[in-house]
Design a protein around this motif. Structure first.
Motif, PDB file in Angstrom:
ATOM      1  N   ALA A  53       0.804  -1.220   0.000  1.00 29.84           N
ATOM      2  CA  ALA A  53       0.000   0.000   0.000  1.00 29.84           C
ATOM      3  C   ALA A  53       0.839   1.273   0.000  1.00 29.84           C
ATOM      4  CB  ALA A  53      -0.940   0.003   1.211  1.00 29.84           C
ATOM      5  N   ALA A  57      -0.259   4.475  -2.331  1.00 27.83           N
ATOM      6  CA  ALA A  57      -1.310   5.194  -1.607  1.00 27.83           C
ATOM      7  C   ALA A  57      -1.351   6.672  -1.975  1.00 27.83           C
ATOM      8  CB  ALA A  57      -1.116   5.038  -0.105  1.00 27.83           C
ATOM      9  N   VAL A  84      -6.173   2.894  -3.565  1.00 24.76           N
ATOM     10  CA  VAL A  84      -5.576   2.887  -2.230  1.00 24.76           C
ATOM     11  C   VAL A  84      -5.481   4.328  -1.728  1.00 24.76           C
ATOM     12  CG1 VAL A  84      -3.581   2.258  -0.845  1.00 24.76           C
ATOM     13  CG2 VAL A  84      -4.263   0.815  -2.791  1.00 24.76           C
ATOM     14  N   THR A  86      -4.615   6.757   1.769  1.00 21.03           N
ATOM     15  CA  THR A  86      -4.080   6.842   3.122  1.00 21.03           C
ATOM     16  C   THR A  86      -4.734   8.020   3.840  1.00 21.03           C
ATOM     17  OG1 THR A  86      -2.081   7.072   4.473  1.00 21.03           O
ATOM     18  CG2 THR A  86      -2.088   8.223   2.350  1.00 21.03           C
ATOM     19  N   TYR A  91      -4.456   2.781   5.885  1.00 21.45           N
ATOM     20  CA  TYR A  91      -4.663   2.571   4.454  1.00 21.45           C
ATOM     21  C   TYR A  91      -6.061   1.996   4.241  1.00 21.45           C
ATOM     22  CZ  TYR A  91       0.404   3.058   3.980  1.00 21.45           C
ATOM     23  OH  TYR A  91       1.697   3.523   4.014  1.00 21.45           O
ATOM     24  N   TYR A  92      -6.731   2.457   3.203  1.00 23.44           N
ATOM     25  CA  TYR A  92      -8.074   1.987   2.883  1.00 23.44           C
ATOM     26  C   TYR A  92      -8.152   1.568   1.418  1.00 23.44           C
ATOM     27  CZ  TYR A  92      -9.389   4.363   7.217  1.00 23.44           C
ATOM     28  OH  TYR A  92      -9.469   4.771   8.525  1.00 23.44           O
ATOM     29  N   ASN A  93      -8.871   0.487   1.167  1.00 28.62           N
ATOM     30  CA  ASN A  93      -9.277   0.148  -0.198  1.00 28.62           C
ATOM     31  C   ASN A  93     -10.582   0.906  -0.394  1.00 28.62           C
ATOM     32  OD1 ASN A  93     -10.115  -0.971  -2.615  1.00 28.62           O
ATOM     33  ND2 ASN A  93      -9.736  -3.082  -1.997  1.00 28.62           N
ATOM     34  N   ASP A 108     -15.462   2.634   2.114  1.00 26.13           N
ATOM     35  CA  ASP A 108     -14.283   1.826   2.418  1.00 26.13           C
ATOM     36  C   ASP A 108     -14.685   0.356   2.499  1.00 26.13           C
ATOM     37  OD1 ASP A 108     -12.607   4.065   2.580  1.00 26.13           O
ATOM     38  OD2 ASP A 108     -13.149   4.409   4.681  1.00 26.13           O
ATOM     39  N   THR A 112     -12.387  -7.101   4.050  1.00 27.40           N
ATOM     40  CA  THR A 112     -11.023  -7.206   3.535  1.00 27.40           C
ATOM     41  C   THR A 112     -10.698  -8.686   3.309  1.00 27.40           C
ATOM     42  OG1 THR A 112     -10.283  -7.064   5.842  1.00 27.40           O
ATOM     43  CG2 THR A 112     -10.141  -5.068   4.508  1.00 27.40           C
ATOM     44  N   GLU A 118      -5.212  -8.990   3.151  1.00 28.34           N
ATOM     45  CA  GLU A 118      -5.648  -7.595   3.016  1.00 28.34           C
ATOM     46  C   GLU A 118      -5.970  -6.977   4.376  1.00 28.34           C
ATOM     47  OE1 GLU A 118      -8.770  -4.895   0.325  1.00 28.34           O
ATOM     48  OE2 GLU A 118      -9.158  -7.051   0.600  1.00 28.34           O
ATOM     49  N   TYR A 122      -4.907  -3.138   5.208  1.00 30.56           N
ATOM     50  CA  TYR A 122      -5.957  -2.142   5.019  1.00 30.56           C
ATOM     51  C   TYR A 122      -6.970  -2.161   6.163  1.00 30.56           C
ATOM     52  CZ  TYR A 122      -4.058  -1.974   0.315  1.00 30.56           C
ATOM     53  OH  TYR A 122      -3.208  -1.839  -0.761  1.00 30.56           O
TER      54      TYR A 122
END
Length: 259
Positions: A53, A57, A84, A86, A91-93, A108, A112, A118, A122
């Motif tokens: 990430a 990010a 991705v 931040t 960190y977020y998907n 978000d 995960t 993941e 994340y």
């Protein structure tokens, strides 16, 4: 408010961990679309499904978000996909739905993908998001969320459920079956957009992007294993007709989700 919604599905390969190259590639594809209300990109469309990430990010006022805003404004089409992000040292998907006006709604990814680790990289989301665009209620989810029907259950009377994904070829059978099931059980249009090609971990993706109506009938003819752009038109009348005729949503179970 519009009685129809024209949606463009972009099934594409992705350049591993290279946001700039992916933006260039995707902009070329978006520019071929002459008319639509909404464009759907795959999950992590700037990088592929990476656990690295920190190398890709971005922030919510970064290059890709600004690029999406400019592109949506230029084309006068909303664009949705995940990347991705931040934020607050996490960190977020993050799925972003960018409207031509510049309005951004984000979600978000809640589920995960533990099989790939993941959850170690994340931070999972906690809120389901339904937005209103051109009079259409849209619920946007991400990849692994597809396996969890309770999270997607149509308690909001949404019109369209969509998934952006990096879903590997080895589990394509589940992708096909679950997308169709989500449409049928929620009496909503359901669209899934998946990538094609090989990623940096040598996992193969065959696409199988698809659009289903409320009865689970396939609406598209997107080829597998190939890059493709397909445009489908959704009709409010179709939703109303079958919800009133069949009434299945009136009999849905009442429940509350607990964290």
């Amino acid at each position: 408010m519009s009685n129809s919604l024209t949606v463009a599905l972009i099934q594409t390969s992705l350049v591993w961990e290279n946001p700039e190259a992916n933006r260039i590639n995707l902009e070329k594809k978006v520019n071929t679309i002459e008319s639509a209300d909404l464009i759907i990109l795959p999950e992590m469309f700037t990088s592929g499904f990476t656990m690295n990430a920190s190398s890709v990010a971005e922030i919510m006022d970064g290059n890709t978000i600004n690029w999406l805003k400019q592109l949506a404004d230029k084309k006068q089409i909303a664009i949705v996909g995940s990347l991705v992000i931040t934020e607050n040292n996490n960190y977020y998907n993050r799925l972003v739905f960018v409207e031509p006006s510049g309005t951004i709604t984000h979600y978000d990814k809640k589920h995960t993908f533990t099989l790939a680790g993941e959850h170690k990289v994340y931070t999972a989301g906690t809120e389901k998001v339904t937005l209103n665009y051109k009079g259409w209620k849209i619920c946007s989810l991400v990849c692994y969320d597809l396996r969890f029907p309770v999270w997607a259950r149509n308690t909001e009377d949404y019109d369209l459920l969509l998934y952006v994904a990096n879903w590997p070829k080895i589990r394509t059978n589940a992708w096909d079956a679950l997308l169709k099931a989500r449409a049928i059980e929620n009496m909503a249009y359901c669209i899934g957009v998946n990538r094609v090609g090989l990623d940096g971990n040598n996992y193969e993706y065959s696409g199988h992007s698809a659009a289903y109506d409320v009865l689970g009938h396939r609406m598209d003819s997107i080829p597998e294993n190939k890059e493709a752009i397909e445009i489908v038109t959704l009709e409010k009348e179709h939703i109303t007709k079958y919800r009133e005729k069949l009434g299945f949503l009136k009999d849905r179970d009442v429940f509350n989700l607990k964290a």
